[in-house]
Design an enzyme around this catalytic site. Structure first.
Site, PDB file in Angstrom:
ATOM      1  N   ASP A  35       5.665 -14.300   2.397  1.00 48.77           N
ATOM      2  CA  ASP A  35       6.896 -15.040   2.677  1.00 48.77           C
ATOM      3  C   ASP A  35       7.547 -15.547   1.397  1.00 48.77           C
ATOM      4  OD1 ASP A  35       7.479 -18.200   4.467  1.00 48.77           O
ATOM      5  OD2 ASP A  35       8.825 -16.749   3.532  1.00 48.77           O
ATOM      6  N   ASP A 219      14.615 -13.699   1.483  1.00 48.89           N
ATOM      7  CA  ASP A 219      13.534 -14.379   2.180  1.00 48.89           C
ATOM      8  C   ASP A 219      12.838 -13.443   3.154  1.00 48.89           C
ATOM      9  OD1 ASP A 219      13.486 -17.362   4.330  1.00 48.89           O
ATOM     10  OD2 ASP A 219      11.909 -15.979   3.647  1.00 48.89           O
TER      11      ASP A 219
HETATM   12  O1  LIG Z   1      11.017 -21.061   5.754  1.00 51.25           O
HETATM   13  C1  LIG Z   1      11.411 -20.007   5.358  1.00 51.25           C
HETATM   14  C2  LIG Z   1      10.535 -18.799   5.332  1.00 51.25           C
HETATM   15  N1  LIG Z   1       9.313 -19.061   6.039  1.00 51.25           N
HETATM   16  C3  LIG Z   1       9.425 -19.014   7.502  1.00 51.25           C
HETATM   17  C4  LIG Z   1       8.026 -19.189   8.074  1.00 51.25           C
HETATM   18  C5  LIG Z   1       8.087 -19.185   9.558  1.00 51.25           C
HETATM   19  C6  LIG Z   1       8.603 -20.181  10.355  1.00 51.25           C
HETATM   20  N2  LIG Z   1       8.438 -19.838  11.660  1.00 51.25           N
HETATM   21  C7  LIG Z   1       7.847 -18.606  11.729  1.00 51.25           C
HETATM   22  C8  LIG Z   1       7.489 -17.818  12.823  1.00 51.25           C
HETATM   23  C9  LIG Z   1       6.903 -16.573  12.577  1.00 51.25           C
HETATM   24  C10 LIG Z   1       6.688 -16.133  11.276  1.00 51.25           C
HETATM   25  C11 LIG Z   1       7.044 -16.927  10.177  1.00 51.25           C
HETATM   26  C12 LIG Z   1       7.620 -18.157  10.420  1.00 51.25           C
HETATM   27  N3  LIG Z   1      12.667 -19.780   4.926  1.00 51.25           N
HETATM   28  C13 LIG Z   1      13.593 -20.754   4.944  1.00 51.25           C
HETATM   29  S1  LIG Z   1      14.294 -21.314   3.501  1.00 51.25           S
HETATM   30  C14 LIG Z   1      15.340 -22.393   4.275  1.00 51.25           C
HETATM   31  C15 LIG Z   1      15.129 -22.363   5.634  1.00 51.25           C
HETATM   32  C16 LIG Z   1      15.913 -23.173   6.519  1.00 51.25           C
HETATM   33  C17 LIG Z   1      16.293 -24.433   6.118  1.00 51.25           C
HETATM   34  C18 LIG Z   1      17.070 -25.208   6.951  1.00 51.25           C
HETATM   35  C19 LIG Z   1      17.484 -24.745   8.205  1.00 51.25           C
HETATM   36  C20 LIG Z   1      17.082 -23.470   8.608  1.00 51.25           C
HETATM   37  C21 LIG Z   1      16.288 -22.680   7.777  1.00 51.25           C
HETATM   38  C22 LIG Z   1      14.105 -21.437   6.011  1.00 51.25           C
HETATM   39  C23 LIG Z   1      13.637 -21.178   7.379  1.00 51.25           C
HETATM   40  O2  LIG Z   1      13.312 -22.104   8.094  1.00 51.25           O
HETATM   41  N4  LIG Z   1      13.546 -19.891   7.766  1.00 51.25           N
HETATM   42  C24 LIG Z   1      13.063 -19.543   9.082  1.00 51.25           C
HETATM   43  C25 LIG Z   1      14.181 -19.579  10.083  1.00 51.25           C
HETATM   44  C26 LIG Z   1      15.513 -19.628   9.657  1.00 51.25           C
HETATM   45  C27 LIG Z   1      16.538 -19.721  10.602  1.00 51.25           C
HETATM   46  C28 LIG Z   1      16.250 -19.725  11.961  1.00 51.25           C
HETATM   47  C29 LIG Z   1      14.922 -19.663  12.378  1.00 51.25           C
HETATM   48  C30 LIG Z   1      13.898 -19.585  11.433  1.00 51.25           C
END
Ligand SMILES: O=C(CNCCc1c[nH]c2ccccc12)Nc1scc(-c2ccccc2)c1C(=O)NCc1ccccc1
Length: 330
Positions: A35, A219
């Site tokens: 990730d 990402d």
């Molecule tokens: O966290 C990650 C990558 N790891 C995900 C791990 C994971 C989290 N549930 C999981 C479920 C399965 C596998 C991996 C993961 N990327 C980033 S940077 C900024 C944001 C963010 C900040 C503020 C608001 C929104 C996003 C995110 C984010 O929440 N992405 C997921 C997402 C983005 C949008 C909608 C839904 C999810």
């Protein structure tokens, strides 16, 4: 040193990709989500309540002769989708695709939120963002890439994610067989810790390319492509019956609708996402309404170039100083 490992989609819509890794001595194999959007390496473990485990493999530090408790250290992370996990920390031998890091910080979950419990094929995450984002306290820990970096032939790792198929992550080398033509690099802003860079613009279908600097993060841990509302509305204006649904929390359209492709720019290079990647999934197995792989970022506060975009290219994450990211056709 180098390493190479599979990136396997965990379901039929590529919601996430997992990679086999081994932890400890003798090796315990787990399937983890590499990730680039976070920087914690955490796993389901023998410390995770059994009520929160549904089919996941776990890491049991007491069964590893090389595990060491990182005394007094804890971690807690919440992702933008509201999912979360927290726990304690061990160091142990950790291998991805033949590349070993001794005494890697392995964050053992003592609690995971329901969305992780429900992802039965995902045993945890390997954060490949910058180590500044790591949540371990009182002292933050280094990512697998930062630990491996001094021994790598080249200070890079690459992502070759595929649509409905298994791809690869490589560490320490750029496999010229995995891409066609030149790699176009663009600068990365390493603060606050994401792989942050700009797109040089976009086009919808056969439309004219709109030059504009669009800053966001590449990402691998986010499924979809999230861009500014103006771009997303311009895209779905071309889709019969598309609407931005409050109910489904994003753009939906009749599954039978014809979708245009979406092209993004990296410097002077152009990468086209096939329409099939953007026809992401039916909203329920029997529904004729489909949910888009391109959604608005206005609610997020950040543009996210997730797997829907990344699987249209061969991507080089370069830990050189200054860091940079490269995209090549494949
Ligand atoms: O966290 C990650 C990558 N790891 C995900 C791990 C994971 C989290 N549930 C999981 C479920 C399965 C596998 C991996 C993961 N990327 C980033 S940077 C900024 C944001 C963010 C900040 C503020 C608001 C929104 C996003 C995110 C984010 O929440 N992405 C997921 C997402 C983005 C949008 C909608 C839904 C999810």
């Amino acid at each position: 040193d180098t390493g190479s490992a599979a990136a396997i989609p965990i379901n039929e819509v590529d919601i996430a990709y997992v990679t086999p890794v081994t932890v400890g001595t003798p090796p315990q194999t787990l399937m983890l989500d590499l990730d680039t959007g976070s920087s914690d390496l955490w796993v389901f473990s023998s410390l995770t309540p059994s009520s929160q485990i549904r089919g996941q493999e776990i890491y049991t530090p007491t069964k590893s002769s090389t595990s060491q408790l990182l005394n007094g250290h804890t971690w807690s992370i919440r992702y933008g989708d509201g999912s979360s996990s927290r726990g304690t920390v061990f160091t142990d031998n950790f291998t991805i695709g033949g590349l070993e890091v001794k005494s890697q910080a392995v964050q053992t979950a003592q609690e995971v939120s329901s969305s992780f419990t429900q992802e039965q094929s995902l045993d945890g995450l390997v954060g490949l963002g910058f180590s500044t984002l790591n949540t371990v306290r009182p002292s933050s820990q280094l990512t697998f890439f930062d630990n491996a970096r001094p021994n790598l032939d080249e200070e890079v790792f690459t992502a070759d994610l595929k649509y409905h198929a298994t791809g690869t992550y490589d560490f320490g080398f750029i496999d010229s067989k995995k891409h066609n033509g030149t790699i176009t690099y663009t600068p990365v802003q390493p603060s606050p810790g994401y792989w942050t860079h700009s797109l040089s613009g976009y086009s919808v279908g056969s439309g004219a390319f709109q030059s504009s600097q669009i800053s966001g993060i590449s990402d691998t841990g986010t499924t979809l492509l999230y861009l500014p509302t103006a771009i997303v509305t311009a895209y779905y204006r071309q889709v019969q019956g598309a609407q931005n649904s409050q109910y489904y929390g994003g753009y939906v359209f009749p599954c039978a609708s014809t979708l245009p492709t979406f092209t993004f720019g990296i410097e002077g290079a152009r990468f086209t996402i096939p329409a099939s990647y953007i026809n992401y999934t039916r909203i329920s197995p029997t529904s004729t309404t489909c949910y888009g792989g391109l959604q608005s970022s206005s609610g997020l506060g950040i543009n996210i170039f997730g797997d829907v975009a990344l699987k249209a290219a061969f991507v080089v994450f370069s830990g050189t100083n200054p860091p940079r990211i490269g995209f090549a056709p494949k």
